[in-house]
Design an enzyme around this catalytic site. Structure first.
Site, short mmCIF file in Angstrom:
data_model
loop_
_atom_site.label_atom_id
_atom_site.label_comp_id
_atom_site.label_asym_id
_atom_site.label_seq_id
_atom_site.Cartn_x
_atom_site.Cartn_y
_atom_site.Cartn_z
N HIS A 254 8.88 4.65 -12.80
CA HIS A 254 8.98 3.47 -13.66
C HIS A 254 7.82 2.53 -13.34
O HIS A 254 7.92 1.67 -12.48
CB HIS A 254 10.32 2.76 -13.47
CG HIS A 254 11.50 3.53 -13.97
ND1 HIS A 254 11.65 3.89 -15.29
CD2 HIS A 254 12.58 4.02 -13.32
CE1 HIS A 254 12.78 4.56 -15.44
NE2 HIS A 254 13.36 4.67 -14.26
N ASP B 204 0.85 -1.18 0.00
CA ASP B 204 0.00 0.00 0.00
C ASP B 204 0.89 1.23 0.00
O ASP B 204 1.96 1.22 -0.58
CB ASP B 204 -0.96 -0.04 1.19
CG ASP B 204 -2.30 0.63 0.90
OD1 ASP B 204 -2.30 1.73 0.32
OD2 ASP B 204 -3.35 0.06 1.24
#
Length: 459
Positions: A290, A216
């Site tokens: 990325h 998370d």
């Protein structure tokens, strides 16, 4: 990092943090506290066998050293079989050179540190850790206790150790002031939500040189929050750096993010749904992405409807972003602001985001005013009209987005224990950590005969 032994360095570091409102860190350095009084948990009955419960030994050591002293947890494996609360500290420190392992099933947090001033929680050998064995819960879709909560603590630092495999959240900083958190490694199951790494609300906080792998959020700002500097953050398979979720009474301002590296994570996710209050004066700069699903996003229709008028978001700057999202199926820039209180004074400057799987990307703005990307310009800030703008971009941007050698390319396991890795030496490409790792020998780094050690008599 405000201890008296490094006044010039700390002064310069404070100047560097433009969003900080004053000095951060403990008022007295750990070596002075150790020299004044040292409480080694071994002297209070702790055994480094990974089985014997150390909860009472740790409480007793804290009882003797919570004012002016240092509690020392030497190298070795220790089992904590009860949730503990360490409170009312004044000019104190805890040096974690061993590994504290969860030895029970609790429901709140393993360690609560509350109501302290001039406090330091650190690893002297940079090998200390809290091991949660969270996979025992998470593999069965259940949750356990958080690893660490720092509550109502002022003038403090937390640094140099790892938090591994939490059954729930890792660290919660609750109503804290003038703290520095750095050289921290957080690693656990990456496929299960509700495992936030760092949640924080309070005043005048500096977070830097932190690596997170979890399921998370990475470093998340909650309300209220003012004057934060958050830099050199490596979210390495994680939800990313978020603000929210935001409810009623939101009050967040003067937050500066810089040098964020996102591997399969989102650098900005601001989320609310009909709360109220303000979010203003936030900067995100020098960001490498990325593969995040929503690398740059404001979502004011996220989660449960709070039933109020909406959070007013203003004066946000996104500068020098480079990289790619995981897919072009979602907008790489998505600013979805509340129709009742549109966002304004937003700047998007030198943001170059592409997609891994496509020859185009989408920018989408709703009720968002400012300069750059799909934003709409406005002469003032009152009576702003609602609008939706969606742009498809086919011109591939020119940018360089270096990678990190430690980037994970697969989810970390949820059915087996985690080993404790060494502390990273880099958290952003080309950047040296602001503070070097410690390599102390013994409590406070003092010769073994130097500290005044208080022992508990055993009968």
């Amino acid at each position: 990092m405000r201890a008296s032994i490094l006044p010039l360095t700390l002064f310069l570091a404070t100047l560097a943090g433009a969003q900080l409102s004053g000095p951060v860190g403990p008022l007295v350095d750990y070596s002075t506290k150790a020299r004044n009084q040292t409480c080694n948990i071994i002297d209070y009955g702790a055994v480094a066998d990974g089985k014997t419960d150390i909860s009472q030994a740790l409480l007793d050591a804290w009882g003797n050293c919570s004012v002016g002293g240092l509690v020392y947890i030497p190298p070795g494996n220790y089992s904590l079989a009860e949730d503990i609360e360490l409170k009312h500290g004044q000019s104190s420190a805890i040096q974690l050179d061993g590994v504290v392992m969860r030895g029970h099933r609790g429901s709140y947090q393993m360690i609560l540190i509350r109501d302290c001033n001039d406090f330091e929680f650190f690893s002297g050998n940079s090998r200390g850790a809290i091991q949660g064995f969270g996979y025992e819960y998470l593999q069965n879709d259940t949750y356990g206790e958080r690893l660490l909560r720092i509550q109502e603590v002022n003038n403090f630092s937390v640094h140099g150790f790892a938090l591994i495999d939490s059954p729930s959240y890792y660290i919660v900083f609750d109503t804290v002031t003038s703290g520095e958190v750095y050289n921290i490694l957080i690693r656990g199951v990456t496929s299960v939500g509700a495992t936030d790494a760092i949640d924080v609300w309070g005043e005048n906080m500096w977070f830097h040189d932190i690596e997170v792998s979890n399921g998370d959020e990475c470093v998340t700002v909650k309300s209220p929050a003012h004057n934060y500097l958050i830099e050199n953050i490596y979210c390495n398979l994680s939800g990313g750096t978020a603000i929210g979720s935001l409810g009623t009474g939101t009050n967040i301002s003067d937050i500066h993010y810089r040098n964020l590296y996102m591997n399969q994570a989102d650098a900005c996710f601001l989320k609310s749904n009909n709360g109220d209050g303000i979010v203003k004066n936030i900067i995100w700069e020098n960001v490498i992405v990325h593969g995040g699903p929503y690398p740059l996003a404001i979502d004011e229709a996220w989660g449960d409807d709070r039933g109020s008028v909406g959070v007013q978001v203003s004066n946000l700057t996104f500068r020098n972003w480079h990289g790619e999202s995981v897919s072009a199926s979602r907008p790489v820039i998505r600013l979805q602001c509340d129709s009742d209180v549109p966002c304004y004074d937003i700047t998007i400057e030198n943001v170059n985001l592409w997609a891994n799987d496509s020859n185009y990307v989408v920018w989408q703005c709703e009720n968002a005013y400012g300069d750059g990307a799909c934003l709409s310009s406005a002469e003032g800030t009152k009576d702003l009209e609602t609008f939706t703008s969606k742009q498809t971009i086919t011109a591939t941007p020119s940018y360089a987005a270096p990678t990190m050698a430690a980037d994970f390319t697969f989810n970390l396991p949820s059915t087996s224990p985690f080993t404790i890795p060494p502390m990273p030496t880099s958290f952003y490409p080309g950047a040296t950590p602001i503070s070097t790792l410690l390599h102390l020998h013994g409590a406070g780094g003092l010769p073994s005969a130097s500290p005044i050690s208080h022992h508990r008599r055993h009968q």
